[in-house]
Design an enzyme around this catalytic site. Structure first.
Site, short mmCIF file in Angstrom:
data_model
loop_
_atom_site.label_atom_id
_atom_site.label_comp_id
_atom_site.label_asym_id
_atom_site.label_seq_id
_atom_site.Cartn_x
_atom_site.Cartn_y
_atom_site.Cartn_z
N ASN A 42 0.75 -1.30 -0.19
CA ASN A 42 0.12 0.01 0.11
C ASN A 42 0.83 1.04 -0.02
O ASN A 42 2.04 1.11 0.58
CB ASN A 42 -1.04 0.01 1.17
CG ASN A 42 -0.48 -0.07 2.27
OD1 ASN A 42 0.65 -0.84 2.72
ND2 ASN A 42 -1.04 0.29 3.51
N ILE A 43 0.31 2.38 -0.64
CA ILE A 43 1.12 3.56 -0.98
C ILE A 43 0.19 4.60 -0.49
O ILE A 43 -0.65 4.97 -1.40
CB ILE A 43 1.72 3.63 -2.27
CG1 ILE A 43 2.57 2.51 -2.56
CG2 ILE A 43 2.45 5.01 -2.51
CD1 ILE A 43 2.80 2.52 -4.03
N GLU A 44 0.32 5.37 0.65
CA GLU A 44 -0.58 6.28 1.18
C GLU A 44 0.09 7.55 0.59
O GLU A 44 1.00 7.75 0.19
CB GLU A 44 -0.67 6.11 2.64
CG GLU A 44 -1.23 4.88 3.18
CD GLU A 44 -1.67 4.78 4.51
OE1 GLU A 44 -1.25 5.54 5.44
OE2 GLU A 44 -2.22 3.56 4.97
N CYS A 53 -4.09 0.57 -2.76
CA CYS A 53 -3.84 -0.32 -1.98
C CYS A 53 -2.80 -1.46 -2.79
O CYS A 53 -2.46 -1.37 -3.95
CB CYS A 53 -5.35 -1.37 -1.84
SG CYS A 53 -6.69 -0.50 -1.01
N GLU A 55 -2.82 -4.78 -3.45
CA GLU A 55 -3.15 -5.56 -4.35
C GLU A 55 -3.43 -4.94 -5.71
O GLU A 55 -2.99 -5.13 -6.82
CB GLU A 55 -4.83 -6.08 -3.96
CG GLU A 55 -4.99 -6.72 -2.89
CD GLU A 55 -5.40 -5.79 -1.65
OE1 GLU A 55 -4.69 -4.65 -1.51
OE2 GLU A 55 -6.48 -6.16 -1.33
N CYS A 86 -10.33 -5.05 -0.01
CA CYS A 86 -11.29 -3.91 0.02
C CYS A 86 -12.07 -4.33 -1.19
O CYS A 86 -11.92 -4.71 -2.28
CB CYS A 86 -10.71 -2.76 0.08
SG CYS A 86 -10.04 -1.85 -1.54
N CYS A 89 -10.42 -3.27 -4.65
CA CYS A 89 -9.50 -4.24 -5.02
C CYS A 89 -10.17 -5.46 -5.65
O CYS A 89 -9.92 -6.10 -6.56
CB CYS A 89 -8.61 -4.60 -3.90
SG CYS A 89 -7.33 -3.41 -3.70
N1 THU Z 1 -5.31 -1.71 2.54
C1 THU Z 1 -4.83 -2.32 1.32
O1 THU Z 1 -3.45 -2.07 0.83
N2 THU Z 1 -5.48 -3.29 0.89
C2 THU Z 1 -6.93 -3.54 1.08
O2 THU Z 1 -7.67 -4.51 0.63
C3 THU Z 1 -7.37 -2.79 2.42
C4 THU Z 1 -6.66 -1.67 2.68
C5 THU Z 1 -4.45 -0.40 2.94
C6 THU Z 1 -5.22 0.92 2.32
C7 THU Z 1 -4.40 1.94 3.35
O3 THU Z 1 -2.96 2.12 3.13
C8 THU Z 1 -4.37 0.87 4.62
O4 THU Z 1 -4.59 -0.37 4.35
C9 THU Z 1 -5.53 1.29 5.33
O5 THU Z 1 -6.87 1.46 4.99
#
Ligand code: THU
Length: 132
Positions: A42-44, A53, A55, A86, A89
């Site tokens: 994940n890259i915020e 996300c 995935e 999520c 994804c």
């Molecule tokens: N996140 C994912 O990388 N994949 C998912 O399917 C659920 C959520 C990440 C996004 C965000 O960086 C962190 O989890 C919290 O939501």
């Protein structure tokens, strides 16, 4: 390729997560038709909606290298919990899961994971077939 390698790759990818806002690390690994494993984390972003996300990072890497057919995916979030993909994804997984029965490994650790198919996670989905 066996599932162990895919699972290990997802666990390693989780360490690369850029998540200064949630501190919630996620790692993913996908196997596409070229037989290679692509990983993602994940890259915020300070503008939260810009977050990607794990995935989708992995899938977009594979697709941008010319792949179109997803074979398997593994993902890991909280190692004490099974972290499911999520909704966004799940929709993106569905786009490339043409063959049906594509396995999703939802991991706590190397020895503790559950396996679902994309259809189980996303029944009655909207796909390219709906667009004729
Ligand atoms: N996140 C994912 O990388 N994949 C998912 O399917 C659920 C959520 C990440 C996004 C965000 O960086 C962190 O989890 C919290 O939501």
């Amino acid at each position: 390729m066996n599932s162990k390698e895919l699972i290990k790759s997802a666990i390693e990818a989780r360490e690369k997560a850029y998540c200064p806002y949630s501190n919630f690390k996620v790692g993913a690994a996908v196997l596409f038709e070229d037989g290679k494993i692509y990983t993602g984390c994940n890259i915020e972003n300070a503008s939260f909606g810009g977050t990607n996300c794990a995935e989708r990072t992995a899938i977009f890497k594979a697709v941008s290298e010319g792949n179109r057919v997803l074979k398997e995916i593994a993902l890991i979030g909280d190692p004490n919990n099974y972290t499911y993909p999520c909704g966004i994804c799940r929709q993106v997984l569905t786009e490339f899961a043409e063959s049906g029965g594509v396995k999703v490994y939802i991991i706590k650790n190397e020895n503790d994971y559950i396996v679902k198919t994309i259809e189980e996670l996303m029944p009655g989905s909207f796909t390219k077939k709906d667009l004729g």
